[in-house]
Design a protein around this motif. Structure first.
Motif, PDB file in Angstrom:
ATOM      1  N   MET A  35       0.841  -1.195   0.000  1.00 22.86           N
ATOM      2  CA  MET A  35       0.000   0.000   0.000  1.00 22.86           C
ATOM      3  C   MET A  35       0.878   1.247   0.000  1.00 22.86           C
ATOM      4  O   MET A  35       1.010   1.946   1.012  1.00 22.86           O
ATOM      5  CB  MET A  35      -0.951  -0.031   1.194  1.00 22.86           C
ATOM      6  N   ASP A  36       1.507   1.515  -1.150  1.00 22.13           N
ATOM      7  CA  ASP A  36       2.346   2.702  -1.244  1.00 22.13           C
ATOM      8  C   ASP A  36       1.486   3.936  -1.502  1.00 22.13           C
ATOM      9  O   ASP A  36       0.255   3.856  -1.619  1.00 22.13           O
ATOM     10  CB  ASP A  36       3.418   2.531  -2.320  1.00 22.13           C
ATOM     11  N   TRP A  37       2.126   5.092  -1.609  1.00 22.78           N
ATOM     12  CA  TRP A  37       1.391   6.344  -1.724  1.00 22.78           C
ATOM     13  C   TRP A  37       0.551   6.417  -2.988  1.00 22.78           C
ATOM     14  O   TRP A  37      -0.592   6.872  -2.966  1.00 22.78           O
ATOM     15  CB  TRP A  37       2.365   7.512  -1.638  1.00 22.78           C
ATOM     16  N   GLU A  38       1.081   5.965  -4.100  1.00 20.11           N
ATOM     17  CA  GLU A  38       0.324   5.998  -5.348  1.00 20.11           C
ATOM     18  C   GLU A  38      -0.916   5.119  -5.252  1.00 20.11           C
ATOM     19  O   GLU A  38      -1.995   5.478  -5.738  1.00 20.11           O
ATOM     20  CB  GLU A  38       1.203   5.562  -6.526  1.00 20.11           C
ATOM     21  N   PHE A  39      -0.781   3.975  -4.614  1.00 22.62           N
ATOM     22  CA  PHE A  39      -1.933   3.087  -4.420  1.00 22.62           C
ATOM     23  C   PHE A  39      -2.969   3.746  -3.528  1.00 22.62           C
ATOM     24  O   PHE A  39      -4.171   3.726  -3.824  1.00 22.62           O
ATOM     25  CB  PHE A  39      -1.468   1.769  -3.797  1.00 22.62           C
ATOM     26  N   MET A  40      -2.522   4.343  -2.417  1.00 20.97           N
ATOM     27  CA  MET A  40      -3.455   4.961  -1.473  1.00 20.97           C
ATOM     28  C   MET A  40      -4.226   6.107  -2.117  1.00 20.97           C
ATOM     29  O   MET A  40      -5.425   6.279  -1.878  1.00 20.97           O
ATOM     30  CB  MET A  40      -2.701   5.467  -0.241  1.00 20.97           C
ATOM     31  N   LYS A  41      -3.547   6.906  -2.948  1.00 22.74           N
ATOM     32  CA  LYS A  41      -4.203   8.048  -3.587  1.00 22.74           C
ATOM     33  C   LYS A  41      -5.264   7.617  -4.595  1.00 22.74           C
ATOM     34  O   LYS A  41      -6.222   8.355  -4.847  1.00 22.74           O
ATOM     35  CB  LYS A  41      -3.172   8.929  -4.305  1.00 22.74           C
ATOM     36  N   SER A  42      -5.082   6.445  -5.189  1.00 27.29           N
ATOM     37  CA  SER A  42      -5.958   6.034  -6.289  1.00 27.29           C
ATOM     38  C   SER A  42      -7.017   5.016  -5.875  1.00 27.29           C
ATOM     39  O   SER A  42      -7.770   4.521  -6.715  1.00 27.29           O
ATOM     40  CB  SER A  42      -5.112   5.448  -7.429  1.00 27.29           C
ATOM     41  N   ARG A  43      -7.115   4.711  -4.586  1.00 22.67           N
ATOM     42  CA  ARG A  43      -8.057   3.674  -4.149  1.00 22.67           C
ATOM     43  C   ARG A  43      -9.516   4.041  -4.414  1.00 22.67           C
ATOM     44  O   ARG A  43     -10.337   3.184  -4.708  1.00 22.67           O
ATOM     45  CB  ARG A  43      -7.890   3.403  -2.643  1.00 22.67           C
ATOM     46  N   TYR A  44      -9.848   5.323  -4.260  1.00 23.47           N
ATOM     47  CA  TYR A  44     -11.239   5.744  -4.384  1.00 23.47           C
ATOM     48  C   TYR A  44     -11.375   6.816  -5.453  1.00 23.47           C
ATOM     49  O   TYR A  44     -10.599   7.769  -5.485  1.00 23.47           O
ATOM     50  CB  TYR A  44     -11.754   6.266  -3.039  1.00 23.47           C
ATOM     51  N   ASP A  45     -12.368   6.651  -6.300  1.00 23.91           N
ATOM     52  CA  ASP A  45     -12.600   7.550  -7.424  1.00 23.91           C
ATOM     53  C   ASP A  45     -12.925   8.955  -6.920  1.00 23.91           C
ATOM     54  O   ASP A  45     -13.884   9.155  -6.170  1.00 23.91           O
ATOM     55  CB  ASP A  45     -13.756   7.007  -8.262  1.00 23.91           C
ATOM     56  N   ILE A  46     -12.140   9.925  -7.352  1.00 22.61           N
ATOM     57  CA  ILE A  46     -12.326  11.303  -6.901  1.00 22.61           C
ATOM     58  C   ILE A  46     -13.632  11.896  -7.432  1.00 22.61           C
ATOM     59  O   ILE A  46     -14.142  12.885  -6.879  1.00 22.61           O
ATOM     60  CB  ILE A  46     -11.120  12.167  -7.335  1.00 22.61           C
ATOM     61  N   LYS A  52       2.276  19.660  -4.712  1.00 22.53           N
ATOM     62  CA  LYS A  52       1.682  18.831  -5.767  1.00 22.53           C
ATOM     63  C   LYS A  52       1.806  17.337  -5.463  1.00 22.53           C
ATOM     64  O   LYS A  52       1.177  16.516  -6.146  1.00 22.53           O
ATOM     65  CB  LYS A  52       2.348  19.147  -7.113  1.00 22.53           C
ATOM     66  N   LEU A  53       2.605  16.989  -4.458  1.00 20.76           N
ATOM     67  CA  LEU A  53       2.719  15.580  -4.077  1.00 20.76           C
ATOM     68  C   LEU A  53       1.369  15.052  -3.597  1.00 20.76           C
ATOM     69  O   LEU A  53       1.059  13.877  -3.755  1.00 20.76           O
ATOM     70  CB  LEU A  53       3.775  15.420  -2.979  1.00 20.76           C
ATOM     71  N   TYR A  54       0.586  15.932  -3.002  1.00 22.84           N
ATOM     72  CA  TYR A  54      -0.740  15.565  -2.502  1.00 22.84           C
ATOM     73  C   TYR A  54      -1.814  16.134  -3.422  1.00 22.84           C
ATOM     74  O   TYR A  54      -1.600  17.102  -4.141  1.00 22.84           O
ATOM     75  CB  TYR A  54      -0.944  16.105  -1.084  1.00 22.84           C
ATOM     76  N   ASN A  55      -2.974  15.523  -3.344  1.00 19.36           N
ATOM     77  CA  ASN A  55      -4.132  16.024  -4.084  1.00 19.36           C
ATOM     78  C   ASN A  55      -5.325  16.008  -3.142  1.00 19.36           C
ATOM     79  O   ASN A  55      -6.314  15.302  -3.351  1.00 19.36           O
ATOM     80  CB  ASN A  55      -4.398  15.149  -5.311  1.00 19.36           C
ATOM     81  N   ASN A  56      -5.200  16.773  -2.036  1.00 21.17           N
ATOM     82  CA  ASN A  56      -6.227  16.745  -1.007  1.00 21.17           C
ATOM     83  C   ASN A  56      -7.587  17.167  -1.551  1.00 21.17           C
ATOM     84  O   ASN A  56      -7.703  18.167  -2.247  1.00 21.17           O
ATOM     85  CB  ASN A  56      -5.817  17.639   0.167  1.00 21.17           C
ATOM     86  N   ARG A  57      -8.591  16.390  -1.212  1.00 19.97           N
ATOM     87  CA  ARG A  57      -9.923  16.571  -1.799  1.00 19.97           C
ATOM     88  C   ARG A  57     -10.810  17.524  -1.003  1.00 19.97           C
ATOM     89  O   ARG A  57     -11.846  17.966  -1.512  1.00 19.97           O
ATOM     90  CB  ARG A  57     -10.615  15.202  -1.897  1.00 19.97           C
ATOM     91  N   VAL A  58     -10.442  17.790   0.246  1.00 20.30           N
ATOM     92  CA  VAL A  58     -11.290  18.591   1.125  1.00 20.30           C
ATOM     93  C   VAL A  58     -10.440  19.654   1.811  1.00 20.30           C
ATOM     94  O   VAL A  58      -9.319  19.374   2.239  1.00 20.30           O
ATOM     95  CB  VAL A  58     -11.951  17.697   2.205  1.00 20.30           C
ATOM     96  N   LYS A  59     -10.962  20.867   1.906  1.00 21.55           N
ATOM     97  CA  LYS A  59     -10.323  21.909   2.695  1.00 21.55           C
ATOM     98  C   LYS A  59     -10.934  21.867   4.092  1.00 21.55           C
ATOM     99  O   LYS A  59     -12.142  22.097   4.255  1.00 21.55           O
ATOM    100  CB  LYS A  59     -10.549  23.288   2.073  1.00 21.55           C
ATOM    101  N   TYR A  60     -10.122  21.560   5.070  1.00 21.89           N
ATOM    102  CA  TYR A  60     -10.624  21.406   6.435  1.00 21.89           C
ATOM    103  C   TYR A  60      -9.611  22.043   7.375  1.00 21.89           C
ATOM    104  O   TYR A  60      -8.450  21.642   7.426  1.00 21.89           O
ATOM    105  CB  TYR A  60     -10.805  19.930   6.766  1.00 21.89           C
ATOM    106  N   SER A  61     -10.062  23.047   8.112  1.00 19.93           N
ATOM    107  CA  SER A  61      -9.149  23.836   8.929  1.00 19.93           C
ATOM    108  C   SER A  61      -9.057  23.328  10.364  1.00 19.93           C
ATOM    109  O   SER A  61      -9.876  22.512  10.814  1.00 19.93           O
ATOM    110  CB  SER A  61      -9.600  25.301   8.939  1.00 19.93           C
ATOM    111  N   ARG A  62      -8.079  23.860  11.089  1.00 19.08           N
ATOM    112  CA  ARG A  62      -7.965  23.564  12.517  1.00 19.08           C
ATOM    113  C   ARG A  62      -9.164  24.117  13.287  1.00 19.08           C
ATOM    114  O   ARG A  62      -9.531  23.567  14.321  1.00 19.08           O
ATOM    115  CB  ARG A  62      -6.668  24.146  13.078  1.00 19.08           C
ATOM    116  N   LEU A  63      -9.774  25.185  12.783  1.00 16.49           N
ATOM    117  CA  LEU A  63     -10.991  25.684  13.420  1.00 16.49           C
ATOM    118  C   LEU A  63     -12.129  24.693  13.205  1.00 16.49           C
ATOM    119  O   LEU A  63     -12.880  24.392  14.142  1.00 16.49           O
ATOM    120  CB  LEU A  63     -11.368  27.054  12.855  1.00 16.49           C
ATOM    121  N   ASP A  64     -12.265  24.178  11.975  1.00 16.33           N
ATOM    122  CA  ASP A  64     -13.271  23.144  11.708  1.00 16.33           C
ATOM    123  C   ASP A  64     -13.086  21.965  12.651  1.00 16.33           C
ATOM    124  O   ASP A  64     -14.051  21.440  13.221  1.00 16.33           O
ATOM    125  CB  ASP A  64     -13.174  22.650  10.261  1.00 16.33           C
TER     126      ASP A  64
END
Length: 410
Positions: A11-22, A73-85
């Motif tokens: 379960m490397d990083w590329e696998f983890m990023k692609s597990r679920y359809d964006i 660009k290493l990450y492709n985070n799908r949600v913006k979630y703050s420390r306040l959230d």
């Protein structure tokens, strides 16, 4: 004999990023809808809103939960979630389960001393293993903020009741136990990092949680259904796995070094990390690089050999590497320093072994009779689930390659 393979081995990083359809609409994440799951609108406490207007808390809206990974660009985070959230989420969970004002406010304020890029501050302090060094100022900030103290006084709450959420087991406890803090951050973390949570799954897990008594006689959040506990444990450990891969180690350590170099060069001030948003800090760095771009000759072969000696060049190079990197290299040996930035770190392992309430029967001593009564007992999930027991063991035993490296930006 069949070889026992670690669950996380492939379960490397590329696998983890692609597990679920964006593009999967079931993985849509709304912060407000999510918070309504944690505490229905009809149940939300009125006293919270006035605290959310405080500058000392509003500052957290400019800090991401995910420790600077939104800016590379290493990450492709799908949600913006703050420390306040996150802070609001923790408070809502605590209120939902306790209806205790002091514990709820302690949960709301628990990240009040978090600097920009969150746990990057711990990496700056050499605390990658426990990631708690930035909590040290929490009590002092609460004690000396006059606006906050005024609200606490109105609610008849002392500083001592709200300045350390660790004293409340529902709000926080030690790994591998489940607490409001741990419960909260893994839902949006998974939704963002790899899309691993649907709203239906979040609801299913959250509605199954109850307060149980642990082996130390303390209250602790746990599950009333083994299968749901297994689902949550698996997703939690997979998200925790992302956070112990070399990709995450390198990202946080590199960003920490960029911050340290920025301070040395007077591009940044220490106060910036507690007063500016992440966007503002990034802008200060990019403005400086833009202003000094003619002096920063990355294409000159000579600069490759002296990057470690030239702070300005190294600062700009590290930042541009961080911003533009798309992959890292995994190796057992350190790659050449004049071409790569490398890390070899042990970091905090984030996993859970939650409590589960299971039915237990007491039989009549006479044969062939149905149980005379039934009751429940509480156990750790690993005691009754072979699947989760192996999962937790494999998570703890997983080790990425000795070094993670990224090619420097030239």
């Amino acid at each position: 004999m069949e070889e026992i393979v670690n669950y996380f081995a492939n379960m490397d990083w590329e696998f983890m990023k692609s597990r679920y359809d964006i593009t999967d609409s079931s993985r849509h994440f709304s912060v407000s809808e999510y918070h309504d799951i944690l505490c229905p609108p009809s149940e939300k406490p009125d006293f919270l809103q006035k605290y959310l207007e405080l500058p000392v808390l509003k500052r957290l809206d400019g800090i991401s939960l995910l420790c600077g990974t939104d800016w590379t660009k290493l990450y492709n985070n799908r949600v913006k979630y703050s420390r306040l959230d996150h802070s609001i989420g923790v408070a809502l969970i605590v209120w939902h389960f306790t209806k205790d004002k002091a514990q709820t406010i302690a949960g709301l304020l628990h990240d009040i001393s978090t600097p920009v890029f969150s746990h990057v501050g711990d990496f700056r302090n050499g605390d990658a293993l426990t990631q708690e060094s930035t909590e040290a100022q929490t009590s002092q900030i609460i004690k000396h903020d006059k606006q906050l103290q005024k609200l606490l006084h109105e609610d008849e709450l002392s500083t001592e009741l709200v300045d350390d959420y660790h004293k409340y087991p529902i709000a926080d406890n030690e790994i591998p136990c489940l607490s409001a803090d741990r419960l909260e951050y893994m839902f949006p973390s998974g939704a963002s990092l790899d899309g691993s949570w649907t709203f239906d799954e979040i609801k299913k897990c959250y509605e199954n949680i109850c307060i149980l008594q642990n082996e130390n006689g303390l209250p602790e959040l746990g599950f009333s259904d083994v299968k749901i506990a297994e689902l949550y444990c698996e997703k939690f450990c997979c998200i925790g796995h992302i956070l112990q891969l070399n990709e995450n180690k390198l990202t946080l350590q590199l960003l920490g070094e960029i911050m340290n170099l920025g301070v040395k060069l007077n591009v940044l001030q220490e106060k910036d990390f507690m007063t500016l948003s992440e966007k503002q800090v990034i802008q200060k760095i990019e403005n400086w690089i833009s202003t000094n771009k003619f002096a920063l000759n990355f294409e000159n072969e000579h600069s490759k050999s002296d990057i470690s000696d030239n702070l300005s060049t190294r600062f700009a190079n590290y930042y541009l590497t961080f911003k533009n990197m798309k992959k890292i290299y995994h190796s057992e040996k350190k790659l050449p320093e004049n071409q790569y930035y490398s890390v070899s770190l042990k970091v905090k392992q984030r996993f859970i072994n939650p409590l589960v309430k299971i039915p237990e029967c007491s039989f009549s001593p006479q044969k062939n009779l149905l149980p005379s009564k039934s009751f429940s007992k509480t156990v750790r999930l690993s005691e009754i689930s072979k699947l989760s027991s192996k999962l937790i063991k494999d998570f703890k035993n997983f080790s990425d390659t000795t070094f993670g490296s990224v090619k420097l930006f030239f």
